[in-house]
Write a protein that holds these residues in place. Structure first.
Motif, PDB file in Angstrom:
ATOM      1  N   LYS A   1      10.691  51.338-103.194  1.00 50.31           N
ATOM      2  CA  LYS A   1      10.388  52.431-104.103  1.00 50.31           C
ATOM      3  C   LYS A   1      11.509  53.466-104.039  1.00 50.31           C
ATOM      4  CE  LYS A   1       5.380  51.859-103.476  1.00 50.31           C
ATOM      5  NZ  LYS A   1       4.119  52.504-103.035  1.00 50.31           N
ATOM      6  N   PRO A   2      11.664  54.281-105.080  1.00 48.74           N
ATOM      7  CA  PRO A   2      12.727  55.285-105.064  1.00 48.74           C
ATOM      8  C   PRO A   2      12.617  56.220-103.870  1.00 48.74           C
ATOM      9  CG  PRO A   2      11.818  55.071-107.277  1.00 48.74           C
ATOM     10  CD  PRO A   2      10.928  54.255-106.367  1.00 48.74           C
ATOM     11  N   ASP A   3      13.748  56.528-103.274  1.00 46.52           N
ATOM     12  CA  ASP A   3      13.814  57.450-102.141  1.00 46.52           C
ATOM     13  C   ASP A   3      14.922  58.452-102.449  1.00 46.52           C
ATOM     14  OD1 ASP A   3      14.930  58.441 -99.486  1.00 46.52           O
ATOM     15  OD2 ASP A   3      13.120  57.398 -98.799  1.00 46.52           O
ATOM     16  N   SER A   4      14.545  59.691-102.727  1.00 49.63           N
ATOM     17  CA  SER A   4      15.512  60.680-103.208  1.00 49.63           C
ATOM     18  C   SER A   4      16.576  61.017-102.169  1.00 49.63           C
ATOM     19  CB  SER A   4      14.776  61.953-103.650  1.00 49.63           C
ATOM     20  OG  SER A   4      14.022  62.500-102.573  1.00 49.63           O
ATOM     21  N   LEU A   5      16.202  61.068-100.885  1.00 47.55           N
ATOM     22  CA  LEU A   5      17.181  61.399 -99.849  1.00 47.55           C
ATOM     23  C   LEU A   5      18.231  60.311 -99.726  1.00 47.55           C
ATOM     24  CD1 LEU A   5      18.122  63.303 -97.601  1.00 47.55           C
ATOM     25  CD2 LEU A   5      16.628  62.056 -96.014  1.00 47.55           C
ATOM     26  N   TRP A   6      17.792  59.058 -99.635  1.00 53.72           N
ATOM     27  CA  TRP A   6      18.734  57.940 -99.539  1.00 53.72           C
ATOM     28  C   TRP A   6      19.652  57.901-100.756  1.00 53.72           C
ATOM     29  CZ3 TRP A   6      21.026  54.283 -96.686  1.00 53.72           C
ATOM     30  CH2 TRP A   6      21.643  53.225 -97.362  1.00 53.72           C
ATOM     31  N   THR A   7      19.099  58.075-101.953  1.00 57.65           N
ATOM     32  CA  THR A   7      19.889  58.030-103.180  1.00 57.65           C
ATOM     33  C   THR A   7      20.953  59.116-103.197  1.00 57.65           C
ATOM     34  OG1 THR A   7      18.012  57.115-104.406  1.00 57.65           O
ATOM     35  CG2 THR A   7      19.776  58.112-105.701  1.00 57.65           C
ATOM     36  N   TYR A   8      20.591  60.313-102.712  1.00 52.20           N
ATOM     37  CA  TYR A   8      21.546  61.424-102.701  1.00 52.20           C
ATOM     38  C   TYR A   8      22.638  61.205-101.660  1.00 52.20           C
ATOM     39  CZ  TYR A   8      23.340  66.191-102.806  1.00 52.20           C
ATOM     40  OH  TYR A   8      24.151  67.289-102.932  1.00 52.20           O
ATOM     41  N   LEU A   9      22.251  60.713-100.492  1.00 50.91           N
ATOM     42  CA  LEU A   9      23.217  60.552 -99.398  1.00 50.91           C
ATOM     43  C   LEU A   9      24.063  59.294 -99.530  1.00 50.91           C
ATOM     44  CD1 LEU A   9      21.072  61.637 -96.311  1.00 50.91           C
ATOM     45  CD2 LEU A   9      22.542  63.024 -97.785  1.00 50.91           C
ATOM     46  N   CYS A  10      23.593  58.360-100.359  1.00 48.31           N
ATOM     47  CA  CYS A  10      24.344  57.119-100.575  1.00 48.31           C
ATOM     48  C   CYS A  10      24.482  56.881-102.080  1.00 48.31           C
ATOM     49  CB  CYS A  10      23.636  55.941 -99.904  1.00 48.31           C
ATOM     50  SG  CYS A  10      24.595  54.405 -99.908  1.00 48.31           S
TER      51      CYS A  10
END
Length: 318
Positions: free
Chosen positions: A217-226
């Motif tokens: 599922k979407p993960d905003s922290l992971w998406t921002y940091l990677c």
């Protein structure tokens, strides 16, 4: 004359204003808030919520544990804290444990008081020599910097030139461990070591404590940091979506630890269940501590349940 002067220069003034607005919009960023880690203002300035207390290395006369800091990549400020257990005989050898701290890829340190205290206890009780890796933090250094830094430290240590490691590390018994994002990094280091045959140390196993993995599922922290992620099923973040990769892990045992109230509990179990069905041939275990939350053992290190978890990890490393 004044009216004519203004009229003549209005197109130029308009052009300058337009260019300035374009430049401002180019460098402006959308404000982001990733509480309890950090927030980013529209001007790109990063504000961290947590103040991390750092402590120096030490020698403890009661336990006999010594620690010291080593710089590995000075140009990138990548370093490690080494822990040496009590030595009872000349040239005594100990299993080698690489430990990677957690903190959502963006906070904490190998030199923080919390990790220093915990790893001092682990060194003493497990009788292992520990290399606690201090990697560059996001968002200033986006993923995969944490993976690359940790891999560089592992290869530096495997060369065996550092005096403590040269004399006291048993490179035929090497382990990886980490908590939360550190467990994610530990898993990815094991994947890379399994794929690259030139890594000379013998990896026996890894202990993943409350691992920070994805769940499809979407993960905003992971998406921002990677930002260069391959998506919600990026193998670095959601290894359970890559069963064949798990089957190729070249270690003989793995311990997954979680807690009953951990918000990442289901992800730890998914990793465990997928690994069990992947065809991997090693010894696999899972330890769940009931009634506790995420990385409770770090925040309350003297609690009875923290001691239970410590015993499980010590037994795993024995």
């Amino acid at each position: 004359m004044a009216l004519q002067f203004t009229h003549l220069h209005f197109p130029l003034l308009f052009l300058i204003i337009t260019i300035c607005l374009c430049i401002s919009s180019t460098f402006a960023v959308k404000p982001q808030n990733f509480y309890p880690f950090f927030k980013v203002d529209a001007d790109g300035i990063i504000h961290r919520y947590q103040h991390i207390k750092l402590v120096p290395p030490s020698n403890n006369p009661k336990t006999g544990v010594q620690s010291k800091d080593v710089t590995i990549l000075p140009q990138k400020d990548v370093s490690a804290r080494l822990y040496l257990p009590k030595i009872s005989r000349k040239n005594q050898k100990f299993p080698l444990l690489f430990y990677i701290h957690g903190g959502g890829f963006c906070t904490q340190s190998a030199f923080s008081s919390m990790y220093d205290s915990y790893l001092h206890k682990l060194t003493c009780e497990a009788n292992v020599i520990i290399v606690s890796i201090d990697y560059r933090l996001a968002p200033e250094h986006l993923i995969p910097a944490c993976y690359d830094d940790s891999w560089a430290v592992m290869n530096w240590a495997a060369q065996g030139t550092e005096p403590w490691l040269k004399i006291h590390a048993n490179f035929s018994r090497v382990f990886l461990a980490g908590d939360s994002a550190g467990a994610n990094i530990a898993h990815n280091l094991m994947v890379r070591a399994s794929e690259e045959s030139h890594f000379v140390a013998s990896l026996v196993g890894m202990a993943l404590i409350d691992p920070y993995f994805g769940n499809g599922k979407p993960d905003s922290l992971w998406t921002y940091l990677c930002p260069k992620s391959n998506g919600i099923n990026d193998s670095r973040f959601n290894p359970a979506a890559h069963r064949s990769m798990l089957s190729e892990l070249k270690c003989s045992k793995i311990l997954v630890c979680t807690a009953g109230k951990d918000f990442l509990r289901d992800r730890a179990w998914t990793y465990y269940e997928t690994l069990k069905k992947s065809g991997w041939k090693g010894e696999l275990g899972i330890k769940e501590i009931e009634g506790e939350g995420h990385v409770f053992h770090l925040f309350n290190q003297t609690s009875e349940k923290a001691k239970v978890l410590m015993k499980s990890i010590v037994h795993f490393l024995a």
